[in-house]
Structures are given as structure tokens and as C-alpha cells.
Design an enzyme around this catalytic site. Sequence first.
Site, mmCIF file in Angstrom:
data_model
loop_
_atom_site.group_PDB
_atom_site.id
_atom_site.type_symbol
_atom_site.label_atom_id
_atom_site.label_comp_id
_atom_site.label_asym_id
_atom_site.label_seq_id
_atom_site.Cartn_x
_atom_site.Cartn_y
_atom_site.Cartn_z
ATOM 1 N N LYS A 169 10.048 3.114 -4.510
ATOM 2 C CA LYS A 169 9.827 2.233 -4.291
ATOM 3 C C LYS A 169 10.992 1.327 -5.053
ATOM 4 C CE LYS A 169 5.115 3.183 -4.697
ATOM 5 N NZ LYS A 169 4.908 4.067 -5.277
HETATM 6 C C1 PLP Z 1 4.409 5.615 -4.322
HETATM 7 C C2 PLP Z 1 3.831 6.397 -4.584
HETATM 8 C C3 PLP Z 1 3.950 7.301 -3.791
HETATM 9 C C4 PLP Z 1 3.297 7.635 -2.683
HETATM 10 O O1 PLP Z 1 3.905 6.742 -1.558
HETATM 11 P P1 PLP Z 1 3.168 5.982 -0.917
HETATM 12 O O2 PLP Z 1 4.069 4.976 0.205
HETATM 13 O O3 PLP Z 1 2.214 5.258 -1.553
HETATM 14 O O4 PLP Z 1 2.122 6.753 0.139
HETATM 15 C C5 PLP Z 1 4.319 8.726 -3.919
HETATM 16 N N1 PLP Z 1 5.122 9.326 -4.597
HETATM 17 C C6 PLP Z 1 5.840 8.637 -5.628
HETATM 18 C C7 PLP Z 1 6.475 8.821 -7.643
HETATM 19 C C8 PLP Z 1 5.426 7.423 -6.013
HETATM 20 O O5 PLP Z 1 5.745 6.007 -6.799
#
Ligand code: PLP
Length: 467
Positions: free
Chosen positions: A112
Amino acid sequence: MKYVSTRGRAPELEFEDALLTGLARDGGLYVPAVWPHWSKDEIASLAGLSYEETAFRVMRPYIGASITDADLRAMIEGAYSGFRHEAVVPLRQMAANDWLLELFHGPTLAFKDVAMQILARLFDHVLAAKGRRITVVGATSGDTGSAAIEAFRGRDTTDIFILHPKGRVSEVQRRQMTTVLDANVHNIAVEGSFDDCQALVKAMFNDHAFRDEVSLAGVNSINWGRVMAQIVYFFTSAVALGAPHRPVSFSVPTGNFGDIFAGYAAAKMGLPVDRLIIATNVNDILARTLETGRYEVGKVVPTISPSMDIQVSSNFERLLFDAYGNDGETVTRAMQSLSQSGAFEVEKAAMDAIRECFGAVRVDETETAETIRRTLAETEELVDPHSAVGLAAAARLRGDASVPMVTLATAHPAKFPDAVKKATGIHPDLPPAMADLFQREERLAALPNDLGSVEAFIRERARSVTV
Ligand SMILES: *Cc1c(COP(=O)(O)O)cnc(C)c1O
């Protein structure tokens, strides 16, 4: 570039306003009115470029002319200079034609950061130009919150309030949020699940009086800017593995469907993507939808991959809108059915179109742990539980061995040390800059799962409140 709402009833916006608005006023999500499309030659010309230059070229067509090339380049440089790896998102070879795309070298150890670091700079830039201040509110199942807090901390144009489900995020995740003591950062632990937190955030956006009073803005993956920034690494990795001259497949650990939708956007732009694999844990609403054509909310079950403990995958609405040929009416009906009865049916033609590019795999807790263990034994790589779900799904839907398979590694193993240690016996260490995380002071407020209480808390603290 104009942006339209997936429900067809909100005004079309320019990039800057779609960015600051987050959720459209008709309850929909903003998507580009048309997808930019690149020729094979244009994609081929990305070969050998830096991550930053590719990011500039991929994002440029989505961003309005009011942000200059020089400003955009400077924001991109700033966003990725703090990553711990020169390549920003390196590819690691796992087997003959299987690759791991390491997206966790940013400040909070999850993918993220890749989007949030540029998003905060875009917000700051647009707000400073308008002379405005806003209140960012977001729900987190763990990783969004810390990435957002890290990206927005100390910025004068924004106050940030992050809701997380009390006791349901890992201790590393919680401390990464609650030990940031900047005055513009506010952590709220909600007595409930992540879906409760997300529902509270949606309710705040739909409370138009409150929304205007505090100048609410969202940074959850419903924000188009997040998805846009994630398109970049589908291009960098595919081009490194031979695109556009050969197709590439991706396995994406999926929760809110933001990351994998960015892969779909890359395909829309012309990138030859063979398969997009939706990798889910036992919270498998998307795997069930692909199988049955019925999107039906189940009960959230806590797992060792908590960032995917989600039963309402908000960005799926963007895919539906596209699969229905931008028909906002049909999407609105589906979403009404979802809020009234917790389910809707996807029409057959749309479902066929979705199955054409997507596969889905549900990976249970035993298989996740076993994949962490086996990956270490076979490749000497420690992977986190989310990445392990992706690897297990990739193995199951592997298909044509001549097509490179890229699994997105969405978190650093040290972010989920207990699950990794349990599976392998090895405790993954935090990177040196974070080594004292468990000694730092925490600040947070615990609130009930109640809209009025949360709104009152925010109203008292937001500097953007107009009186
Ligand atoms: C947020 C997250 C996901 C999922 O991603 P999305 O975009 O919500 O599908 C998967 N793995 C980790 C470690 C995350 O932080």
C-alpha cells in the site's frame, strides 16, 4: 481525462476532483470515462526505463493538465526515494518461469506504500493550489492505515483519522499506526470487524452534511488515485518478463479488489495479460462469485492474512461497471440489492466476460501455512501469509508453463511475524529503521461501532471544520 461514477448519477469530474472526492455522491466509485490505450510499440518502449519514469508515463494520461510534467516527476521522485530497494519493486525468480514481485520495500512494509506515497503528494499539491484543507478518513484491515498515516503525517493540508477493528490487526500493524504521534494523526479502534469500519466510513461519506462540514476525503482503495498508482507495477514487471511480445499472468492476494483491478486496468490499456488470479483466503466472496455468478456477503472469519479478511470487495463494483458496458443503472440495482439483502446476481454475459480474464482460488489456513513452509524449503525465501495465499493460488491455476507467472508479494514477512514463525520456526526481523517499534509510545482512542460517536470524535478534532 474525465471520471464517471459507476452508478451513473454523479457529475463527471476532472482528475483533481475525483481524487479529493473519493466516493461519488451517488454512492458509486469514480472510473476513467475512457481507458487510455497504448500500442505494442509504446509498451515496448518502456523496456529498461526506471520505475519512476514508467510511473510518470503510466499515470500521465490519467492526470489533468493542471499538474505539470515537472511537478508530477518531482512528486514521483519524492514518493519512491524512501523505498529500501533501488528497483522500488524488484522481481525475484522463484522457479523456471515463476516470479515474486516484491511490493513491500516501502516505509510500512506493505504494497500500500507504493500508492499511498504518491497519493499523499498529489493531495497536498492539489490542496495547496486550491488553498484548501481536508479531513482524510479511512478504514483499515491493517495495512492501509499505516501506509496512509506514514504518507500524510505532518502535512498541514490534511488531518487523518484511521478506523481499525479493535484487536483484529497484528501488533506490528497497530504499532505502525499508533506510534505516529504527529498532531494531524488520529487512530480510532472500533469495537467491530473491518467491514464494520468500512461501513462507518461509507456512512460518513453518505452523510452529506457531515461530509461537507469537515471536508471529508477518502484514501481507501475506492480512491481512484490508489488504483492508478498500482497500474505501474503491472507494466514494469510484465515488460521485464517480455511483454508486449509475450503475455504474462498475475496472481494477486485480494481483499478489496483494488490491486487486482489495477492489473485489469493495465490490460485495458493494452498490456497482454493472460490470466489475473484472484487469490483469497477463506473469506472467499470473490471466489464464490466467479464460481456461481452470485455475489453474496458471508461472515468475516479472522485469518493469518488479516488484510484480506473482507466480505465486501468494494472495487468489484468497478469491474461490474466495465463488464456491464458502463451501465450505471444496472450497477445501481445490484448495489441496492446488496445493501437490502446482502447479495446480487451477475448477469450471464457480464459473468462470462469476467471469467474470460479472471480466475479465482480460495486458500485455507492450512494451505497458507504449508505454502510459507514449502516456499522457504524450496527457495530459501521467507514469505508473509498474504503472499503465500498468492503463491498457493498461482500454483493451483498455473496453466501454460511458457507464460510467466508473477505473484504479488504484498507484505514483508516481518509484518506478520507470529504466523511466519509458526509455519517455519523462524522469526522474521524488522528492517533496522523499525527495530524499536515495540518500545515506542502509542496513542489511540477506542470507540463503539456507532456512527454518531465516530462523527463527534472527528468533528471535535478536524481543523477543516467550518463554523
Ligand atoms: C490490502 C492488502 C491486500 C489486499 O489488497 P486489495 O487491493 O484490498 O485487494 C493484500 N495483501 C496485503 C498485505 C494488503 O495489505
